[in-house]
Scaffold this active site. Structure first.
Site, PDB file in Angstrom:
ATOM      1  NE  ARG A 144     -26.250  -0.140  11.987  1.00 22.83           N
ATOM      2  CZ  ARG A 144     -27.321  -0.782  12.473  1.00 22.83           C
ATOM      3  NH1 ARG A 144     -27.721  -0.535  13.712  1.00 22.83           N
ATOM      4  NH2 ARG A 144     -27.998  -1.621  11.733  1.00 22.83           N
ATOM      5  CG  ASP A 182     -26.272  -1.788  16.849  1.00 23.55           C
ATOM      6  OD1 ASP A 182     -25.976  -2.203  17.986  1.00 23.55           O
ATOM      7  OD2 ASP A 182     -27.424  -1.428  16.526  1.00 23.55           O
ATOM      8  CG  HIS A 226     -28.922  -5.365  17.922  1.00 29.69           C
ATOM      9  ND1 HIS A 226     -29.948  -6.265  17.870  1.00 29.69           N
ATOM     10  CD2 HIS A 226     -29.484  -4.158  17.766  1.00 29.69           C
ATOM     11  CE1 HIS A 226     -31.085  -5.627  17.679  1.00 29.69           C
ATOM     12  NE2 HIS A 226     -30.833  -4.344  17.613  1.00 29.69           N
ATOM     13  CD  GLU A 245     -30.881   0.103  19.727  1.00 31.89           C
ATOM     14  OE1 GLU A 245     -30.144   0.772  18.991  1.00 31.89           O
ATOM     15  OE2 GLU A 245     -31.419  -0.960  19.378  1.00 31.89           O
ATOM     16  NE  ARG A 272     -27.151   4.775  19.166  1.00 33.06           N
ATOM     17  CZ  ARG A 272     -28.210   4.082  18.778  1.00 33.06           C
ATOM     18  NH1 ARG A 272     -28.692   3.110  19.526  1.00 33.06           N
ATOM     19  NH2 ARG A 272     -28.813   4.344  17.646  1.00 33.06           N
ATOM     20  CD  GLU A 326     -30.057   4.015  14.249  1.00 29.36           C
ATOM     21  OE1 GLU A 326     -30.554   4.196  15.379  1.00 29.36           O
ATOM     22  OE2 GLU A 326     -29.839   2.885  13.777  1.00 29.36           O
TER      23      GLU A 326
HETATM   24  O1  EZ4 Z   1     -33.015  -2.999  16.580  1.00 27.56           O
HETATM   25  O2  EZ4 Z   1     -34.949  -0.055  16.187  1.00 27.56           O
HETATM   26  O3  EZ4 Z   1     -29.452   1.002  16.126  1.00 27.56           O
HETATM   27  N1  EZ4 Z   1     -30.467   0.570  15.749  1.00 27.56           N
HETATM   28  C1  EZ4 Z   1     -31.028  -0.579  16.117  1.00 27.56           C
HETATM   29  C2  EZ4 Z   1     -32.407  -0.880  15.599  1.00 27.56           C
HETATM   30  C3  EZ4 Z   1     -33.232  -1.621  16.644  1.00 27.56           C
HETATM   31  C4  EZ4 Z   1     -34.702  -1.401  16.421  1.00 27.56           C
HETATM   32  C5  EZ4 Z   1     -35.505  -1.907  17.603  1.00 27.56           C
HETATM   33  O4  EZ4 Z   1     -36.849  -1.591  17.455  1.00 27.56           O
HETATM   34  O5  EZ4 Z   1     -30.415  -1.339  16.830  1.00 27.56           O
HETATM   35  O6  EZ4 Z   1     -32.355  -1.572  14.401  1.00 27.56           O
HETATM   36 CO    CO Z   2     -28.813  -0.359  17.784  1.00 23.73          CO
END
Ligand code: EZ4
Ligand code: CO
Length: 401
Positions: free
Chosen positions: A147, A209, A211, A261, A282, A338
Site C-alpha cells: 500500500r 487507501d 481513507h 474497516e 474489509r 493487511e
Molecule cells: O485508520 O486502523 O487501512 N488501514 C487504516 C487504518 C485505520 C485505523 C483506524 O483505527 O485505514 O490505519
Molecule cells: Co484503511
C-alpha cells in the site's frame, strides 16, 4: 464445560489494547481482542459491567448460541461498541474450542483453502521518491503487495504517512487536528502510482487507501485516473454510510474498490455486496462480531464474487491478527490481509504462533488461536489516552465526506 469467569485486560505496549480473557471450569481459557481505537474504555466497560456477569455458568462450547444471546438479548443491536464486545467473546470461545479439541482454529473452520495468506505492507513517504524507496524496500523483503501513501505538498500532515518511525494511526496526548484539501491530494496520487508502476514493474500488487476523504464523484475521477497503473484496490474511496453512493464510483471506473474497516455488521455491506458495488470487503474480526459473523459476511460475498481483505492495522491486537489469519487461511474467497507489524513490546506482551515470510503469513498449528497474553508484563504498560487525528478543511469545516 462452563464459563466460570473472565476479565478485561487493558494495556498500552506502544498503543492501547483491550483484551478479553474467558475462563472455564476445565481450566482452559480463551482470548479475544476488544480494541476500538480511540474509544477503548467503552468496550472494556461494556464487557466488564454488562457481558461478563451474563456469561457466568454458560456452556463455553455453544459459540453460536452465545453470539445470538448477546446480539439479540441486548435488544440494542449493532454498533461498534456492542459488536466489538461480542467479537471478543466469540473470538475467545473459538480459542477455547480449539484448545479443548487440540486443533488450530482454522481446522475447525473447514481447514486450509490455501498454503498461506498473502499480506500487504504499508509504504509511505514525504515525497514520491521516498515512497518509491519505501515500497522497493518492502518488495526486497519479499512482500508481493504494498500500500502506498504520500505527503501532499501544502498540507502538513496526511493520513497514512509515517512521522519518522513506522506509521501508527493513533497518537497519544491531545487530539491532533489536520488540514485537508481534496484538490491538492488528487493532484498527487496518479503521479505517485505512475512512478511506482514504472519503477517496480508489473509484478507487485499496488494498493491505495483514500481513507473516506473524497466525495463519490471525486473518487470516480481518481479511480479512472489510476486505471493505467492497475491497482489491486482503491480503499475507502468515500464513506459508505450511503451504500448507494458506490454505484456512482462504479459507473466511472474499473479500478477495484475495497471498503469495510469501519463496518460492524453484515447489514453495513449487504447492498454493496449484493449489487456488486465493491470487489473486496474489509470487515475485521474485532469490529464486526468476531469470527462467526465474519464468516457470514464472507459467505454472502462469495455468492457475488467479492473477496475478503481484512483490516490489519496496528490497532488490531495480535489476538485479532491471529483470528484474522485463521479466517483468511480457511475462507475460500479470501483476497488479501493487511499487515502492520506491532512494536517489539506488543509482541512480547502477546507471544504468538503466527509467522511472516516471503510476503505471506500463516497462523501456525498451535491449538486454538495460538496467541497468549503475559498479564504481568501487560500491567507494566498502563492505558494512555490516544486518538486518531481528525481532518478539517482550510475554512474550519469538519471533513470526511
Ligand atoms: O485508520 O486502523 O487501512 N488501514 C487504516 C487504518 C485505520 C485505523 C483506524 O483505527 O485505514 O490505519
Ligand atoms: Co484503511
Amino acid at each position: 464445560m462452563k464459563i466460570i469467569g473472565g476479565k478485561v485486560i487493558v494495556c498500552s505496549p506502544g498503543r492501547n489494547f483491550v483484551t478479553l480473557k474467558l475462563e472455564t471450569d476445565d481450566g482452559v481459557y480463551g482470548l479475544g481482542d476488544a480494541t476500538l481505537n480511540g474509544r477503548e474504555l467503552a468496550v472494556a466497560s461494556y464487557l466488564t459491567d454488562h457481558v461478563l456477569p451474563l456469561l457466568q455458568g454458560r456452556d463455553a462450547r455453544r459459540i453460536d448460541d452465545i453470539w445470538q444471546f448477546l446480539y439479540k438479548g441486548a435488544y440494542w443491536r449493532r454498533g461498534p461498541v456492542t459488536m466489538s464486545a461480542i467479537a471478543a467473546v466469540d473470538t475467545a470461545l473459538w480459542d477455547i474450542k480449539g484448545k479443548v479439541l487440540d486443533t488450530p482454529v482454522y481446522q475447525l473452520l473447514g481447514g486450509a483453502s490455501r498454503e498461506a495468506v498473502m499480506v500487504y505492507g504499508h509504504a509511505s513517504g514525504t515525497s514520491i521518491d521516498g515512497v518509491v524507496a519505501a515500497a522497493g524496500a518492502f518488495i526486497g523483503q519479499g512482500y508481493k503487495a504494498v500500500r502506498a501513501q504520500c505527503s501532499v505538498p501544502g498540507l502538513d500532515r496526511v493520513y497514512g504517512v509515517a512521522a519518522g518511525r513506522a506509521y501508527e494511526p493513533a497518537e497519544r496526548g491531545p487530539l491532533t487536528e489536520t488540514v485537508w484539501s481534496s484538490e491538492r491530494y488528487l493532484e498527487t496520487v496518479a503521479p505517485l502510482f505512475e512512478r511506482l508502476r514504472r519503477e517496480l514493474g508489473s509484478e507487485p500488487h499496488l494498493l491505495h487507501d483514500v481513507h473516506h476523504r473524497l466525495r463519490p464523484i471525486e473518487a470516480a475521477r481518481l479511480g479512472h485516473a489510476l486505471e493505467p497503473y492497475r491497482l489491486f484496490w482503491m480503499e475507502d474511496p468515500t464513506p459508505a454510510d450511503n451504500q448507494e453512493s458506490f454505484r456512482l464510483i462504479r459507473q466511472h471506473t474499473t479500478t477495484p474498490i475495497a471498503v469495510g474497516e469501519v463496518f460492524n455488521s453484515i447489514h453495513d455491506c449487504r447492498q454493496l455486496i449484493q449489487e456488486q458495488l465493491i470487489d473486496y470487503i474489509r470487515t475485521t474480526v474485532v469490529h464486526a462480531g468476531g469470527i462467526s459473523h465474519l464468516r457470514k459476511i464472507a459467505s454472502l460475498a462469495e455468492l457475488y464474487q467479492v473477496r475478503t481483505g481484512s483490516h490489519g492495522a496496528t490497532d488490531l491486537s495480535p489476538v485479532c491478527m491471529a483470528a484474522a489469519l485463521h479466517f483468511d487461511l480457511s475462507v475460500h474467497n479470501f483476497g488479501i490481509q493487511e499487515y502492520m507489524p506491532h512494536t517489539a513490546d506488543t509482541d512480547r506482551v502477546f507471544p504468538h504462533a503466527y509467522t511472516f515470510a516471503n510476503g505471506v503469513m500463516h497462523p501456525g498449528d498451535t491449538p486454538g488461536l495460538g496467541v497468549d497474553l503475559d498479564e504481568a508484563l501487560a500491567a507494566t504498560f498502563p492505558y494512555q489516552p490516544a486518538y486518531l487525528p481528525i481532518a478539517r478543511l482550510a475554512d474550519g469545516t469538519m471533513h470526511d465526506w
